[in-house]
Structures are given as structure tokens and as C-alpha cells.
Design an enzyme around this catalytic site. Structure first.
Site, PDB file in Angstrom:
ATOM      1  N   SER A  42       8.766   2.198   0.034  1.00 31.83           N
ATOM      2  CA  SER A  42       7.559   2.423   0.842  1.00 31.83           C
ATOM      3  C   SER A  42       7.251   1.275   1.801  1.00 31.83           C
ATOM      4  O   SER A  42       6.476   1.453   2.733  1.00 31.83           O
ATOM      5  CB  SER A  42       6.343   2.668  -0.060  1.00 31.83           C
ATOM      6  OG  SER A  42       5.903   1.472  -0.667  1.00 31.83           O
ATOM      7  N   LYS A  46       1.538  -3.142  -0.619  1.00 33.61           N
ATOM      8  CA  LYS A  46       1.235  -2.436   0.632  1.00 33.61           C
ATOM      9  C   LYS A  46       0.660  -3.421   1.637  1.00 33.61           C
ATOM     10  O   LYS A  46       0.352  -4.566   1.318  1.00 33.61           O
ATOM     11  CB  LYS A  46       0.210  -1.304   0.411  1.00 33.61           C
ATOM     12  CG  LYS A  46       0.578  -0.278  -0.647  1.00 33.61           C
ATOM     13  CD  LYS A  46       1.721   0.630  -0.248  1.00 33.61           C
ATOM     14  CE  LYS A  46       2.043   1.609  -1.385  1.00 33.61           C
ATOM     15  NZ  LYS A  46       3.229   2.420  -1.098  1.00 33.61           N
TER      16      LYS A  46
END
Length: 198
Positions: free
Chosen positions: A55, A96
Site C-alpha cells: 500500500s 500510511k
């Protein structure tokens, strides 16, 4: 006048058995202190994290080991562009990028990130966002952050789980330390989150 005579007090030499016990005890104490220091560093200053998944491609790759710095957030909150590790709702630690702070409005339109009505240029993302996947606008609530992965088209992030609690943040990713040929200092991308002309 009589000469004064002093008797020398003789201290018996320590037995070898006692010396050995003292030496072992010194090593034990040193080991305990080292463990306490290591625990303190891990708990309050720095920790390691291993990337699991794609991701954050291509900024961070699957299997890379990171140093996560806890110190900056003792003195202030995360900034837009910081790459953070946080405890996600599923009980796992995720990595993230911070996109929005409390009060920010986030929207994705025509494959572009729009922050507070202004387009954000993002040269660090893996590939352009799929224009068929619009999002928002949403306003980030107080005490929360909006986070996204750099591999936007496959990342499960605040578009799915919602804005995360600031209190769930472990720290900021500062270094890639493994594998050695990928060693890297993770620089700031805050300049990309300055207002741009639409």
C-alpha cells in the site's frame, strides 16, 4: 618525650570466591540496566517496524524494516506529508501518509487529491489515482487524521476506515534500515501540501 607508635591495621584480603560472586553480580546489574535502557528507548523514543504489503509502494516496499521516531509527536502533532505508523481498528499496525489534519476537507475528484479546495501535486504516489473512484468531500473531525497509502489504487486507508485517532499514532517513519541496499532517510513532503492553483 615518648615516641608514638602506631600499629598498622591489617585488612584481610578478600577470598577468591567472594571476588567471583561480586564480578557475576556486577555483570547481572549491568545487564539489568542495559535492558531497562533498551526498553525505555523502545517504549518512548524509537521502535522498529516491518512493512507488510504494497500500500506504500513505491515509497516503502513490502518487507522493508523502518525506524519509527516517537519523539516529534511528544512536542507537536503530525504534519501533512508525514509517513506514520499507527494502530488501526483491526488491531494491526499500519503505515500510511498523513494527508489531512483536523478541520481539513478532503476530496478526490478526476483522479486528483483536493485539500481544502486546492489540488495537491503528489509526485510520490505509485501511479495516478483511478478517476473512476471519486471520494468525499469529507471534513476531518477534531482529534483525528486523514491518512492514505502512496499506492492509492490498492491502499486501504481513511477512505475505508475513516479518519484515525491522533492518539493511535506510534511515531513518524524516519529511516529505512533493511535491506541495507535500500537504506534511506525518509524526507519531508510537506511542501507538496501547500496550496496549489487548481
Amino acid at each position: 618525650m615518648d615516641d608514638q607508635v602506631t600499629e598498622e591495621t591489617q585488612v584481610p584480603a578478600p577470598k577468591k570466591g567472594n571476588q567471583k560472586k561480586d564480578s557475576i553480580w556486577d555483570w547481572v546489574k549491568a545487564g539489568i540496566v542495559a535492558l531497562i535502557i533498551a526498553f525505555g528507548i523502545h517504549q518512548f523514543l524509537f521502535t522498529q517496524f516491518r512493512v507488510d504489503g504494497q500500500s506504500m509502494d513505491y515509497t516503502l516496499a513490502n518487507g522493508e524494516r523502518l525506524i519509527v521516531d516517537k519523539i516529534p509527536y511528544y512536542f507537536g502533532m503530525p504534519k501533512r506529508g508525514d509517513i506514520i505508523v499507527f494502530l488501526a481498528p483491526d488491531g494491526q499496525y499500519w503505515v500510511k501518509r498523513v494527508i489531512g489534519l483536523p478541520g481539513d476537507t478532503i476530496q478526490i475528484k478526476n483522479g486528483q487529491l483536493i485539500l481544502n479546495g486546492k489540488i495537491v501535486k503528489e509526485p510520490f504516489i505509485a501511479q495516478p489515482m483511478d478517476p473512476s473512484m471519486p471520494f468525499g468531500p469529507v471534513k476531518v473531525p477534531p482529534g483525528r487524521l486523514f491518512v492514505m497509502g502512496d499506492n492509492r489504487n490498492i491502499s486501504e486507508d481513511s477512505r475505508v476506515i475513516g479518519p484515525i485517532k491522533i492518539s493511535s499514532v506510534v511515531g513518524r517513519v524516519d529511516l529505512v534500515i533493511w535491506p541495507l541496499n535500500k537504506f534511506e532517510v525518509i524526507g519531508s513532503t510537506q511542501e507538496h501540501f501547500l496550496p496549489q492553483t487548481p
